[in-house]
Structures are given as C-alpha cells and as structure tokens.
Design a protein around this motif. Sequence first.
Motif, mmCIF file in Angstrom:
data_model
loop_
_atom_site.group_PDB
_atom_site.id
_atom_site.type_symbol
_atom_site.label_atom_id
_atom_site.label_comp_id
_atom_site.label_asym_id
_atom_site.label_seq_id
_atom_site.Cartn_x
_atom_site.Cartn_y
_atom_site.Cartn_z
ATOM 1 N N THR A 9 1.336 -1.771 0.004
ATOM 2 C CA THR A 9 -0.029 -0.168 -0.437
ATOM 3 C C THR A 9 0.996 1.757 0.179
ATOM 4 O O THR A 9 0.404 2.247 -0.675
ATOM 5 C CB THR A 9 -0.737 0.222 1.739
ATOM 6 N N CYS A 10 2.357 1.114 0.885
ATOM 7 C CA CYS A 10 2.815 2.213 1.054
ATOM 8 C C CYS A 10 3.421 2.404 -0.035
ATOM 9 O O CYS A 10 3.532 4.302 -1.115
ATOM 10 C CB CYS A 10 3.649 1.931 1.825
ATOM 11 N N LEU A 11 3.500 1.581 -0.987
ATOM 12 C CA LEU A 11 4.428 1.675 -2.088
ATOM 13 C C LEU A 11 3.749 2.142 -3.307
ATOM 14 O O LEU A 11 3.967 2.706 -4.136
ATOM 15 C CB LEU A 11 4.872 0.544 -3.091
ATOM 16 N N ILE A 12 2.632 1.925 -3.531
ATOM 17 C CA ILE A 12 1.455 2.817 -4.247
ATOM 18 C C ILE A 12 1.170 3.686 -4.074
ATOM 19 O O ILE A 12 0.921 4.817 -5.322
ATOM 20 C CB ILE A 12 -0.072 2.086 -4.556
ATOM 21 N N LEU A 13 1.437 4.190 -2.876
ATOM 22 C CA LEU A 13 0.720 5.265 -2.237
ATOM 23 C C LEU A 13 2.254 6.697 -2.714
ATOM 24 O O LEU A 13 2.065 7.610 -3.277
ATOM 25 C CB LEU A 13 0.580 6.113 -0.987
ATOM 26 N N TYR A 14 3.168 6.174 -2.777
ATOM 27 C CA TYR A 14 4.200 6.885 -2.896
ATOM 28 C C TYR A 14 4.641 6.694 -4.530
ATOM 29 O O TYR A 14 4.993 7.855 -5.244
ATOM 30 C CB TYR A 14 5.810 5.614 -2.482
ATOM 31 N N THR A 15 4.353 6.015 -5.075
ATOM 32 C CA THR A 15 4.361 6.011 -6.581
ATOM 33 C C THR A 15 3.552 7.321 -7.239
ATOM 34 O O THR A 15 3.593 7.658 -7.990
ATOM 35 C CB THR A 15 3.706 4.858 -7.061
ATOM 36 N N PHE A 16 2.090 6.468 -6.823
ATOM 37 C CA PHE A 16 0.527 7.859 -7.228
ATOM 38 C C PHE A 16 0.699 8.758 -7.052
ATOM 39 O O PHE A 16 -0.313 9.535 -7.068
ATOM 40 C CB PHE A 16 -0.163 6.486 -7.777
ATOM 41 N N GLY A 17 0.373 9.016 -5.155
ATOM 42 C CA GLY A 17 0.209 9.901 -4.915
ATOM 43 C C GLY A 17 0.828 11.080 -4.519
ATOM 44 O O GLY A 17 1.752 11.345 -5.823
#
Length: 443
Positions: free
Chosen positions: A376-384
């Motif tokens: 979840t953190c990876l997704i937030l970091y990539t697209f956030g």
Amino acid sequence: MQPKQLRRRLVIIVLLAAIAIALVLPREDRILRAIGIKNLTPKVKLGLDLQGGTSLTYEADLNDTPTEERSKAMEGVLNVITKRVNPTGTSEAVIQQSGQNRIVVQLPGVTDAQAAADQIGRTAQLSFYSLSGDEQPVPEQTDLTGKDLEQATADIDPQTATPIIRFNMKSGDATKKFSELTTKINQSGGRLVIVLDNEVLFNGTVSTPITDGVGQMTGFEDVQTAKETAVLLNAGALPVPVALSSQQTIGATLGSESIARSMIAGVIGIVAVMLFMIFSYRWAGVIASAALTLYALFNIVIFKLASITPWPIVLTLAGIAGFVLSVGMAVDANILIFERMKEEMRSGKTVHTAMITGFKRAWSSIRDSNISTLLTCLILYTFGAPIIKGFAVTLALGVMISMVTAITISRTFLQLFADTKFGSNPKRYSNIPVEHTGKEAVS
C-alpha cells in the motif's frame, strides 16, 4: 537459540541502543566529535509546513503553443524547474503542476523569495556568437545552443583562483560544430562570445581550436553565481515563457506549534500503547514497551542519518502522521505473538516452549500483514502527491523497523526473561487462568 547466541545478540542490541541514544540527543555533534567523527551534523529535515519557507506559483504562457502540444510543453517546464530547484532529485522541495498552466514550487527553509523566484523563472537561453576581428565587429550568432551542452560544472581556476564553469559539448554533431566554430575563430583572430539570457558569460579569444568539445566560461562574480549558472545550464531552457503569478513566505510559527502538538500526540500515543500492553500481557508487555522505545529511537536515528545522505527523509505533518500510525502497528506483531503464547500456555506448555511456538505461529500473519501494508505504501508513493509520499515513506519505514524490533529484539528479551526462574511462571504473562502449567521442563 543457544544461550551464547542470545548473549551475543543482546550485546549487539545494547550497542545499537547506545548509538541510537547518542544520536538522538540534541547535541549529538559533540558526541560524534568526541569519537573522532567531525563535520557531521545529522538533523531531521522538516518540510515547508513545519519549518516555513517560500511558496512560488508560476504561470506558463501557452498562447503560442498549439493545443495538442501544451501538455508536453507543461511537462517540459516541470522537468526544467525540477532540475533547477532539485538537481539531485533528493531535496525537500515540492514542485508540482496545478491546473492547466501553473507550476507550484514549495521551498522549505528558503527565506529570500525574490532570489529564488529569479533563479527558477529565468528563461536560460544559451547562445554562442563569433566576433570578427574587424574595427567594428558584429556578433554573428551560430546554431549552437544550450541543447548542445552535455554538462556544466562550477569550479575554481587553479591558475587565476577565479570561479569558472567547465562544460562538455554533446558528442557527435555538437562537438563537431563547436570544433569548427573555434577553429574558424582561431584562424581569423576573432573572439568567442557565450551569452546566457543577454548576459555575457564568456568573451575572449581562442588560443587553439577546441576539437574535443571541452571548454570553460569565466567572468562570474563568485562561486555561488557560477554554481547557480551551472544549474541553469544543466537544466536547459524553459520550453515556453513563465511568469511569477504569486509568491508567499510561510513562517515557521505554525510549524513549531504543529511539531509541539504532534510530539505530545506521539508521546501520549506511545505511553497509552505501553500501558495497554503492560495491562494485557504483564511482563511480556514490559518487554514489548522496551522494544517499542527502541523502535522510536531507531526511527528518529534513521530520520537524522538520512539527512546526510543523497536521499534525505523530509518530515512533514503527513509524515508525522505516518510515524504515529506506525507506532500502533509496531505493537501489532507483539500482540499476535503474545496471543499465540497464551494459547500455548493454556494447553499446558511451558513459557519457553510457548514462546518459541508463539513466534513461529504468529510469523506468517505478521509477514502477510506487513507486506500488504508495504505494498500500500508503495502504491501511495508511486501515484500519490508529494505530501502523500511523505506519509508513505514514514509508514513504510516504521513497518520495516517494527518487524526488526518485534521479531528480533522482543524475541531476544523475552527468551532471556523466560529462561529465568521468575520469568518461567506463566502467570507473569497473562491474567487469564492457565489450566495446566509446567508440564514440560524448561529447556
């Protein structure tokens, strides 16, 4: 685990704890100097919302840009400004597009808003001219531009001790054109003139033809000016004109209040979690609280040490929220382990055996839970957005450190304690009556 291995692991944990405490202290630089480490001052980097700074908004002029090319033009503007503000890609500055034609630049810690605005918003058109040796020379512009430049580096001329910029032309056509230009100027006795936004960076003769594409510019007021110019040259020219539409200086007062409130919230949260653990799991809760304390120390140490690396962690309010959230998650693994231990002790196993089995049974749940959070953190970091990235970084860091503290530190402390006479009593770990205790000998 053998007693010798346990003692060795305990020594390592104690050493790490001592180093962490030394680095967390307010004047850690004195301690570092005392042990021979000089010129090293790790500090937690704070974002714009915590330490104040400058916020700039630029508006791009897209009137002369075809509609289908405006998106690409804005992407080019964003890239150039990013390279100017953040050449290494790791500073705490935030650069993002807002709307169709606006770029917002947030610069934590920058108080000279006008100087920053002038540096970021420069067009940065680089031109090369040849000047003939006639009595009334007329500059003749060449087809060489800043796009032909491979790299520019600020330096000090060892012979004159003056600031200069060394540059390399791109290999191929750029180097060939620069070689032909300098050869022509050398043979005609003329001058080479290099201009950046109507400002002459170099105006001199060419003693020998430059065939390898390597040259240097002179005439800078100081090293800082040379460095700023080198950043502009490396970033390239803006694809479309931009104008500063607004600038705002943000004070640090709000940030100080936010830090104080966040610190209070963090301390209350940690104390509340410790009390809950001690009430629910007694001595196991005490051990978990000790591991939680080390967890908090290790987090702060990594925040500080990251500031002296090319990849600093910038702490914002969202980042603090991620850290506070990770405190609760840090004890989640301990709760899973202790609950498994209680189940094993209810079945009549000794504390030592229940602890070993509890760790084994809880591991798969801890692993899957933490991996899902990290994804979840990876997704937030990539697209956030940038502020969401800060939240993702601190949360992911907390999750990874909590795995170490729960699986390694808590386990070591617990195993050492369980092997003592006092710690071998199951009643030290739970207020739930144990049906059968001590059937197995303590190994």
